[in-house]
Design an enzyme around this catalytic site. Structure first.
Site, PDB file in Angstrom:
ATOM      1  N   GLU A 157       0.814  -1.222   0.000  1.00 47.90           N
ATOM      2  CA  GLU A 157       0.000   0.000   0.000  1.00 47.90           C
ATOM      3  C   GLU A 157       0.844   1.268   0.000  1.00 47.90           C
ATOM      4  O   GLU A 157       0.802   2.068   0.941  1.00 47.90           O
ATOM      5  CB  GLU A 157      -0.969  -0.013   1.191  1.00 47.90           C
ATOM      6  CG  GLU A 157      -2.010  -1.092   1.071  1.00 47.90           C
ATOM      7  CD  GLU A 157      -3.145  -0.967   2.090  1.00 47.90           C
ATOM      8  OE1 GLU A 157      -2.961  -0.299   3.112  1.00 47.90           O
ATOM      9  OE2 GLU A 157      -4.206  -1.557   1.843  1.00 47.90           O
ATOM     10  N   GLU A 314      -6.459  -8.104  -0.884  1.00 50.90           N
ATOM     11  CA  GLU A 314      -6.894  -8.198   0.520  1.00 50.90           C
ATOM     12  C   GLU A 314      -8.392  -7.950   0.590  1.00 50.90           C
ATOM     13  O   GLU A 314      -8.936  -7.163  -0.192  1.00 50.90           O
ATOM     14  CB  GLU A 314      -6.224  -7.114   1.379  1.00 50.90           C
ATOM     15  CG  GLU A 314      -4.756  -7.264   1.619  1.00 50.90           C
ATOM     16  CD  GLU A 314      -4.209  -6.123   2.491  1.00 50.90           C
ATOM     17  OE1 GLU A 314      -4.974  -5.521   3.261  1.00 50.90           O
ATOM     18  OE2 GLU A 314      -3.013  -5.826   2.360  1.00 50.90           O
TER      19      GLU A 314
HETATM   20  C1  GLA Z   1      -4.338  -2.747   4.853  1.00 47.50           C
HETATM   21  C2  GLA Z   1      -2.939  -3.321   4.994  1.00 47.50           C
HETATM   22  C3  GLA Z   1      -2.888  -4.563   5.822  1.00 47.50           C
HETATM   23  C4  GLA Z   1      -3.794  -4.471   7.028  1.00 47.50           C
HETATM   24  C5  GLA Z   1      -5.201  -4.168   6.557  1.00 47.50           C
HETATM   25  C6  GLA Z   1      -6.220  -4.124   7.680  1.00 47.50           C
HETATM   26  O1  GLA Z   1      -4.991  -3.131   3.743  1.00 47.50           O
HETATM   27  O2  GLA Z   1      -2.344  -3.571   3.759  1.00 47.50           O
HETATM   28  O3  GLA Z   1      -1.556  -4.774   6.206  1.00 47.50           O
HETATM   29  O4  GLA Z   1      -3.345  -3.468   7.877  1.00 47.50           O
HETATM   30  O5  GLA Z   1      -5.192  -2.905   5.936  1.00 47.50           O
HETATM   31  O6  GLA Z   1      -7.522  -3.947   7.188  1.00 47.50           O
END
Ligand code: GLA
Ligand code: ZN
Length: 677
Positions: A157, A314
């Site tokens: 991210e 994710e």
């Molecule tokens: C983000 C991060 C993860 C985690 C999630 C929690 O997407 O990439 O490492 O912290 O949020 O929702």
């Protein structure tokens, strides 16, 4: 269209998630084998590893210890699992911050941060770059022939920005390349205003609450520069991966409509786009709207990857832990969320996280495996059900929608518009407006591609560009060529005001789009929530909110007129025949009812048939087409059942014929195969 599998020789839909086995090193003999068994039994075929492992992999500067990763990669290979292997640059080890403070970011108010957190490194710092290069090279060398290696997950991210002296210098160099001389920059940024001319590039500083914060060209270029920093850093990070493992694709997980990076620009560098999807499901009627809004973000993320299959890197298998109230997912919602990703072109369902950690900030975040550590949980059973369904649907991998309609969402336009002081200052509602057009188009059961102003328009029959305030270079020419070649373009109020430097076009709005729309947009009224205008169109009356533009036709045909105020009788909806095509101009912000009636009529006239007739509200409908046929997805976001009218000759997942009126339960995801190609 059919694309090759994302992971070489792995023609499957990926099912997996973020996995942090290093957190369990002290209990590895007990936990790791269990994890493998739990993953396999849930139909999980990939796990993302190494995302935040830097301090374990390089405990002291230059001293690598790959033992945990060696063992986990071997275990995964032995269990038939593919690794989505991360570069560790999402979080740095403490020794690096201590020895080289230049890797720590400086905030906009010019304060150097302390060690801690994540996603907070100076991307200019030569030390940071060198360390990342070195560890990425070591990882690629070590695992290049490992049977588990399937995909590179680059950093995590990407986001934020750094205002340190090194970044300032790089910003100045970047500006110099863009403008050549300081005189050009001063002119392009209108710096005579408030006596803000710079004597040299050295005088330029990034925007700051304690310095320059009003010059809109500076703000816009700083954001562009920040995007370029990420693109450049991504290229830097991936160079050794590409050299050593040329057959392993690279991705960086994106965050939907995150404001800070122009994802269409970054997307050009990714082999495959991927994103982290966290809809705020409520378990009530609001879910219908959440479903349609998530549909938009999926289509946007497919768009930044060039409309190829993408990855949902994710998603939470249950409640997250960062919302004010973290509600449990209602039974069925995980399946809906997962199938929606597939419906919009994702070739994966991946979660954050596979196993809950015992401590620190995310120990209560939803996971496939809870602290109880067994299969006997509701969430695990639902995940396993998703796994079985993905296995049944694996022929879908590589297929994609074939959209004849495109909608423009452009980051640079968003930046320029949101900072512009006029009308509804600080509340231009750009994203809300694009989403409103999207909901209507998708609600009319048509596949929609989301593109930006730099994309080709010719693959489409209808292109909608709401509020294209800033015109990127070449965009107006592309619209002209598209329409004159037979395309249908729909534009709105607040279009064609500024060029790429944020300088207003002279000679009237919508700037270089005047000719194609056949009108001149002279003034724009801003209406507060107590004021509305109205207009009649095809026997119905519609409401105008927020913005009403006063236009004069120059060849366009008038289709509707304002009912009230001093501009009563002025055009509010026009159509211009230009070359072989048509350009519509919607001069005011309208309620969604109008957009629905307008687009329904337009799409019908254009012969773009709905995937399903009379789609109920709150139902998302998409298609994917590939070598194995055409699939139709019908997803019910309502917390109650609905009836849909399926086309003839379709077959259910089990091959049984289904047709006619079919009932969908609350949050049900129906997938059928159709005969037409
Ligand atoms: C983000 C991060 C993860 C985690 C999630 C929690 O997407 O990439 O490492 O912290 O949020 O929702
Ligand atoms: Zn910096």
């Amino acid at each position: 269209m059919q694309y090759p599998p994302i992971m070489k020789d792995f023609p499957a839909l990926l099912h997996g998630g973020d996995y942090n086995p290093e957190q369990w090193r002290h209990m590895k003999d007990e936990i790791w084998p269990k994890d493998m068994a739990l993953a396999k039994a849930a139909g999980i075929n990939t796990l993302s590893v190494g995302i935040f492992s830097w301090a374990v992999l390089e405990p002291r500067e230059g001293e690598y210890d790959f033992s945990f990763l060696d063992e986990i990669m071997d275990l995964m290979a032995a269990n038939g699992l593919k690794a989505v292997l991360a570069t560790p640059s999402g979080a740095k080890p403490q020794w690096m911050a201590e020895k080289y403070p230049e890797v720590l970011r400086v905030t906009a108010d010019r304060r150097r941060e302390l060690f801690g957190g994540r996603h907070n490194h100076c991307l200019t710092s030569p030390v940071y770059r060198e360390k990342v290069r070195a560890i990425n090279t070591a990882l690629a060398e070590r695992y290049k022939d490992h049977p588990a290696l399937g995909l590179w997950h680059v950093s995590n991210e990407y986001g934020g920005e750094c205002h340190c002296p090194l970044c300032q210098q790089r910003f100045r160099e970047w500006l110099k390349e863009r403008y050549g001389t300081i005189e050009n920059l001063n002119r392009a940024w209108w710096n005579t205003f408030w006596s803000h001319e710079y004597p040299s590039f050295e005088a330029v500083e990034s925007p700051s609450p304690i310095g320059e914060r009003d010059n809109t060209s500076l703000l816009l270029n700083w954001r562009r520069f920040t995007t370029e920093q990420f693109v450049d850093f991504y290229e830097w990070e991936t160079a050794p991966l590409k050299a050593i493992t040329p057959d392993v694709p690279c991705t960086a997980n994106l965050m939907g409509t995150y404001d800070g990076i122009d994802y269409f620009r970054l997307g050009k560098s990714l082999d495959v786009s991927s994103w982290d999807n966290y809809p705020r499901w409520t378990g009530d009627q609001r879910d219908a709207r959440i479903l349609m809004d998530t549909a938009f973000t999926h289509d946007l993320m497919r768009g930044v990857g060039g409309q190829k299959p993408f990855l949902m890197m994710e998603s939470s298998p249950s409640a997250v832990n960062w919302q004010p109230i973290n509600r449990l997912r209602r039974p069925g919602v995980l399946m809906l969320q997962s199938m929606q990703a597939i419906a919009h072109g994702s070739d994966s369902v991946q979660y954050f996280q596979f196993r809950k950690g015992r401590g620190s900030a995310e120990k209560y975040h939803g996971a496939v495996v809870d602290h109880v550590g067994t299969k006997e949980t509701r969430v695990y059973r639902e995940v396993a059900e998703v796994g079985r369904r993905l296995e049944r649907l694996k022929a879908l991998a590589g297929s994609s929608p074939e959209s004849r309609v495109a909608l423009i969402y452009d980051w640079e336009n968003r930046w320029a518009l949101e900072q512009a002081a006029f009308g509804h200052k600080n509340h231009q509602k750009y994203e809300e407006t694009v989403r409103a057009h999207y909901r209507v188009l998708r609600g009319l059961a048509r596949d929609v591609d989301v593109i930006d102003e730099t994309c080709e328009l010719t693959p489409y029959q209808v292109v909608c560009g709401p509020m294209t305030y800033l015109l990127r270079p070449g965009f107006a020419e592309r619209v002209q060529a598209f329409v004159s070649g037979g395309g249908v373009y729909v534009g709105t109020y607040v279009s064609g005001w500024v060029d790429e430097d944020d300088l207003c076009f002279l000679g009237g709005w919508p700037g270089p789009l005047k000719e194609v729309f056949g009108l001149w947009d002279e003034e724009t009224d801003a209406l507060d929530e107590t004021r509305h205008n109205h207009f009649g169109w095809r026997g119905k009356t519609y409401q105008v909110d927020d913005y009403a533009a006063l236009v004069h036709t120059r060849g366009a045909e008038v289709l509707a007129l304002y009912d009230e105020d001093f501009y009563r009788g002025d055009p509010v909806l026009t159509r211009h025949a230009y070359g072989k095509g048509l350009a519509y101009y919607i001069a005011a912000r309208t309620v969604e009812d109008f957009l629905r009636d307008f687009y329904a009529a337009l799409l019908k006239k254009q012969g773009i048939a709905p995937l399903i007739r009379d789609l109920p509200a709150g139902v998302d409908c998409t298609s994917r087409v590939g070598d194995h046929g055409k699939y139709l997805f019908v997803l019910n976001g309502n917390p109650h059942s609905v009836t849909v009218n399926l086309p003839g000759g379709v077959r259910a997942e089990n091959g049984e014929p289904v047709c006619g009126l079919t009932e969908l339960q609350a949050w049900e995801a129906l997938i059928v195969r159709t005969n037409d190609q």
